[in-house]
Enzyme design. Structure first.
Site, PDB file in Angstrom:
ATOM      1  CE  LYS A  92      17.831 -22.040  21.605  1.00 40.39           C
ATOM      2  NZ  LYS A  92      16.598 -21.169  21.165  1.00 40.39           N
ATOM      3  N   GLY A 149      10.034 -25.578  28.220  1.00 38.81           N
ATOM      4  CA  GLY A 149       9.278 -25.201  26.949  1.00 38.81           C
ATOM      5  C   GLY A 149       8.192 -26.045  26.683  1.00 38.81           C
ATOM      6  CD  GLU A 164       9.850 -27.866  35.638  1.00 31.24           C
ATOM      7  OE1 GLU A 164       8.639 -28.062  35.572  1.00 31.24           O
ATOM      8  OE2 GLU A 164      10.559 -28.331  36.691  1.00 31.24           O
ATOM      9  CB  CYS A 180       3.977 -23.621  31.947  1.00 31.62           C
ATOM     10  SG  CYS A 180       4.899 -22.876  33.300  1.00 31.62           S
ATOM     11  CD  GLU A 228       1.071 -25.127  26.980  1.00 30.19           C
ATOM     12  OE1 GLU A 228       1.811 -25.328  26.291  1.00 30.19           O
ATOM     13  OE2 GLU A 228       1.342 -24.630  28.246  1.00 30.19           O
TER      14      GLU A 228
HETATM   15  P1  NDP Z   1       9.449 -24.373  22.692  1.00 30.77           P
HETATM   16  O1  NDP Z   1       9.523 -25.746  23.024  1.00 30.77           O
HETATM   17  O2  NDP Z   1       9.048 -23.944  21.243  1.00 30.77           O
HETATM   18  O3  NDP Z   1      10.733 -23.655  22.660  1.00 30.77           O
HETATM   19  C1  NDP Z   1      11.452 -23.840  24.250  1.00 30.77           C
HETATM   20  C2  NDP Z   1      13.082 -23.712  23.691  1.00 30.77           C
HETATM   21  O4  NDP Z   1      13.504 -24.658  22.948  1.00 30.77           O
HETATM   22  C3  NDP Z   1      13.393 -22.267  22.904  1.00 30.77           C
HETATM   23  O5  NDP Z   1      14.628 -21.824  23.288  1.00 30.77           O
HETATM   24  C4  NDP Z   1      13.636 -22.973  21.498  1.00 30.77           C
HETATM   25  O6  NDP Z   1      14.232 -22.295  20.472  1.00 30.77           O
HETATM   26  C5  NDP Z   1      14.188 -24.303  21.714  1.00 30.77           C
HETATM   27  N1  NDP Z   1      13.887 -25.091  20.772  1.00 30.77           N
HETATM   28  C6  NDP Z   1      13.004 -25.373  19.881  1.00 30.77           C
HETATM   29  N2  NDP Z   1      13.284 -26.669  19.020  1.00 30.77           N
HETATM   30  C7  NDP Z   1      14.094 -27.230  19.825  1.00 30.77           C
HETATM   31  C8  NDP Z   1      15.080 -28.588  19.348  1.00 30.77           C
HETATM   32  N3  NDP Z   1      14.475 -29.168  18.482  1.00 30.77           N
HETATM   33  N4  NDP Z   1      15.898 -29.049  20.407  1.00 30.77           N
HETATM   34  C9  NDP Z   1      16.259 -27.958  21.208  1.00 30.77           C
HETATM   35  N5  NDP Z   1      15.746 -26.911  21.574  1.00 30.77           N
HETATM   36  C10 NDP Z   1      14.827 -26.397  20.830  1.00 30.77           C
HETATM   37  O7  NDP Z   1       8.570 -23.538  23.734  1.00 30.77           O
HETATM   38  P2  NDP Z   1       8.369 -21.968  23.700  1.00 30.77           P
HETATM   39  O8  NDP Z   1       9.461 -20.924  23.392  1.00 30.77           O
HETATM   40  O9  NDP Z   1       7.132 -21.823  22.567  1.00 30.77           O
HETATM   41  O10 NDP Z   1       7.811 -21.693  25.029  1.00 30.77           O
HETATM   42  C11 NDP Z   1       6.249 -22.169  25.417  1.00 30.77           C
HETATM   43  C12 NDP Z   1       6.163 -23.330  25.979  1.00 30.77           C
HETATM   44  O11 NDP Z   1       6.931 -23.537  27.192  1.00 30.77           O
HETATM   45  C13 NDP Z   1       4.989 -23.714  26.448  1.00 30.77           C
HETATM   46  O12 NDP Z   1       4.429 -25.163  26.349  1.00 30.77           O
HETATM   47  C14 NDP Z   1       4.747 -23.625  27.930  1.00 30.77           C
HETATM   48  O13 NDP Z   1       3.705 -24.360  28.669  1.00 30.77           O
HETATM   49  C15 NDP Z   1       5.976 -24.214  28.317  1.00 30.77           C
HETATM   50  N6  NDP Z   1       6.589 -23.677  29.649  1.00 30.77           N
HETATM   51  C16 NDP Z   1       6.544 -24.363  30.763  1.00 30.77           C
HETATM   52  C17 NDP Z   1       6.997 -23.800  31.718  1.00 30.77           C
HETATM   53  C18 NDP Z   1       7.264 -24.789  33.058  1.00 30.77           C
HETATM   54  O14 NDP Z   1       7.694 -24.602  34.001  1.00 30.77           O
HETATM   55  N7  NDP Z   1       6.744 -25.726  32.856  1.00 30.77           N
HETATM   56  C19 NDP Z   1       7.291 -22.255  32.188  1.00 30.77           C
HETATM   57  C20 NDP Z   1       7.141 -21.649  30.948  1.00 30.77           C
HETATM   58  C21 NDP Z   1       6.612 -22.305  29.921  1.00 30.77           C
HETATM   59  P3  NDP Z   1      13.249 -21.020  19.594  1.00 30.77           P
HETATM   60  O15 NDP Z   1      12.887 -20.101  20.537  1.00 30.77           O
HETATM   61  O16 NDP Z   1      14.353 -20.467  18.808  1.00 30.77           O
HETATM   62  O17 NDP Z   1      12.296 -21.810  19.022  1.00 30.77           O
END
Ligand code: NDP
Length: 494
Positions: free
Chosen positions: A179, A232, A254, A288, A387
């Site tokens: 997803k 995320g 992550e 991130c 963040e």
């Molecule tokens: P989110 O946590 O908002 O979303 C990540 C993914 O989870 C998206 O596909 C999102 O869908 C989905 N999602 C949202 N809500 C849910 C839920 N309740 N259950 C399951 N899946 C869900 O993160 P962002 O997309 O905003 O990305 C940014 C974040 O990612 C930052 O905090 C960053 O630090 C982190 N990140 C971490 C990395 C690492 O390797 N540690 C690398 C890159 C980013 P949708 O997009 O449709 O909301």
């Protein structure tokens, strides 16, 4: 939506498949706000279908030999090499990050598939010396795939963060339901079509269901999934982790960071300033591992602030596709508003905006923000604890090495850290003391498929990349064989 917007569907079992629902999500180019594509908002029934398909495909894929899997992964690598430019452009059209950053990522992805293909072909099990009861016991340890991996990825580096999961998962013999972020779903769909058309990966091993958070939640909760892999935010990571806990499934997370970049007096200041720019303004701060807390020793603080602020002023903002651009827009308007709110919160708590925080004149759309330097920041302020995920550096003055390390470690996160010093004893000492999954000395934001990556504390669970990641996608089996064929005492352990 423009009339020419491309219409995409899910990708399941090697085919483009319409959703069972009617709702759709627009895909926007953040540079100019153009809606250029749409994808389905996946329903629970869509997720069911993809998981069922993956379950059937997993049963066959796990039976392939390591050599066959290696050959397939090498084929994926070659196909990615052939399409690196196209996929890089697609990434930029989705998230507005610089083409040179995104094409650099897609250009390197093949290496992950080659690495995990080689790893799985050369992997061996163990035989374990055990108490050799009457000369008759033999024990060996082997590894097996979990089955179906449910993967949920963010928008900032879509295909790279998919690859960090998919390459080891496939190598270990799992099938995959993905997803992607609702902001960046198209590159995953295009990648799936490339896999079908140009590699011998069996249909159904890689499936993509597009949608928003609810679709991700349906995948995380699905009882046909055996392992979850998520990148995320920390808040969503907790929800995914809780779903994994309820199902007693393994999960790798992550998550976010608030990484310190520490400048000590012996640092080569020109180099350190470049490293701080690389840490926080590259990718418009949407990474991130952004070095978002800049901890500067008092002996060099004022000079650093003056020169770093000058550098921030000179950053070239513009079209992410243009080679001269250094910083593009943030990925969507809500993200821009988040950045603004944090700058205001910093101001309210007593930080000083040395530069930035505004949309610069002459930039199109509504997603550009200047590279922003906040000074007079205290590590307790919101801008030092949370963040921001934008181009905002919070500069904190520290007294000495001890204060630098204590301040660096005073955070809920622990994803990454940088230290700038020409004193190698100090470099080792500080690298050892920093509580983070990755530490760079006189560098920042470098990664390799060979080196493990992941977070301490609230930055996550498990590791991606390196040999460690293969073990995230396979379970260990210990097999005991009694060679003499006799059970000794049935009422004792042994
Ligand atoms: P989110 O946590 O908002 O979303 C990540 C993914 O989870 C998206 O596909 C999102 O869908 C989905 N999602 C949202 N809500 C849910 C839920 N309740 N259950 C399951 N899946 C869900 O993160 P962002 O997309 O905003 O990305 C940014 C974040 O990612 C930052 O905090 C960053 O630090 C982190 N990140 C971490 C990395 C690492 O390797 N540690 C690398 C890159 C980013 P949708 O997009 O449709 O909301």
């Amino acid at each position: 939506m423009s009339k020419t917007a491309e219409r995409y569907d899910h990708f399941v079992d090697g085919e483009s498949v319409a959703s069972t629902g009617d709702e759709r999500i627009d895909v926007v180019y953040p540079y100019d706000g153009e809606v250029w594509a749409s994808v389905p908002a996946g329903t629970t029934a869509d997720v069911d279908r993809a998981v069922e398909t993956a379950r059937a495909a997993a049963a066959e894929w796990r039976e392939t030999s390591p050599s066959e899997r290696r050959a397939t992964l090498y084929g994926i690598a070659d196909a990615l090499d052939d399409h690196a430019e196209e996929l890089g452009e697609l990434e930029t059209r989705q998230n507005g990050k610089l083409l040179r950053e995104m094409a650099g990522q897609t250009d390197a992805l093949g290496e992950w598939y080659r690495y995990y293909g080689s790893l799985v072909e050369t992997a061996r099990g163990d035989t374990v010396p055990v108490e050799n009861k009457d000369g008759g016991l033999f024990n060996y340890v082997d590894h097996e795939p979990y089955g179906v991996v449910g993967a949920i990825t963010p928008w900032n580096s879509p295909l790279m963060l998919t690859t960090w999961k998919l390459a080891p998962a496939l190598a270990a013999g799992n099938a995959f339901v993905h997803k992607p972020s609702e902001q960046t779903p198209v590159s995953a769909l295009r990648f799936a079509a490339i896999l079908r058309d140009e590699t011998d990966l069996p249909d159904g091993v890689y499936n993509v269901v597009t949608g928003a958070g609810e679709t991700g939640a349906a995948l995380a909760e699905h009882d046909g999934v055996d392992k979850l892999a998520f990148t995320g935010s920390t808040a969503t990571g907790r929800a995914v982790g809780a779903a994994a806990g309820r199902a007693l499934n393994p999960v790798s997370l992550e998550l976010g960071g608030k990484s310190p970049n520490v400048i000590l007096p012996s640092a080569d200041l020109d180099n350190a300033i470049n490293g701080v720019v690389k840490g926080i303004f590259a990718a418009t701060g949407q990474t991130c591992l952004a070095g978002s807390r800049v901890l500067v020793h008092e002996a060099v603080h004022d000079e650093f602030v003056e020169r770093f602020t000058e550098r921030a002023r000179s950053v070239t903002l513009g079209d992410p596709m243009a080679p001269e651009t250094e910083m593009g827009p943030v990925a969507f308007r809500e993200q821009w508003e988040t950045v603004r709110e944090y700058v205001e919160a910093g101001d309210a708590e007593g930080a000083t905006v040395a530069y930035g925080g505004e949309q610069p004149d002459g930039t199109p759309g509504e997603c550009f923000v200047q590279p922003t330097v906040l000074v007079d920041v205290d590590n307790g302020m919101q801008v030092a604890r949370e963040e921001i995920f934008g181009p905002v550096a919070s500069v904190i003055e520290v007294e000495d090495e001890t204060d630098a390390v204590e301040t660096a470690n005073d955070t809920d996160y622990g994803l990454a850290a940088g230290v700038w010093t020409e004193d190698m004893r100090q470099a080792h000492r500080v690298a050892d003391a920093l509580e983070a999954g990755t530490v760079w000395v006189n560098e920042y934001r470098t990664l390799s498929h060979r080196s493990p990556f992941g977070g301490f504390g609230d930055s996550g669970l498990g590791r991606e990349n390196g040999a460690e990641a293969l073990d995230e996608y396979r379970q260990t089996k210990s097999v005991w064989i009694d060679l003499d064929g006799e059970v000794d005492d049935p009422f004792t352990l042994g």
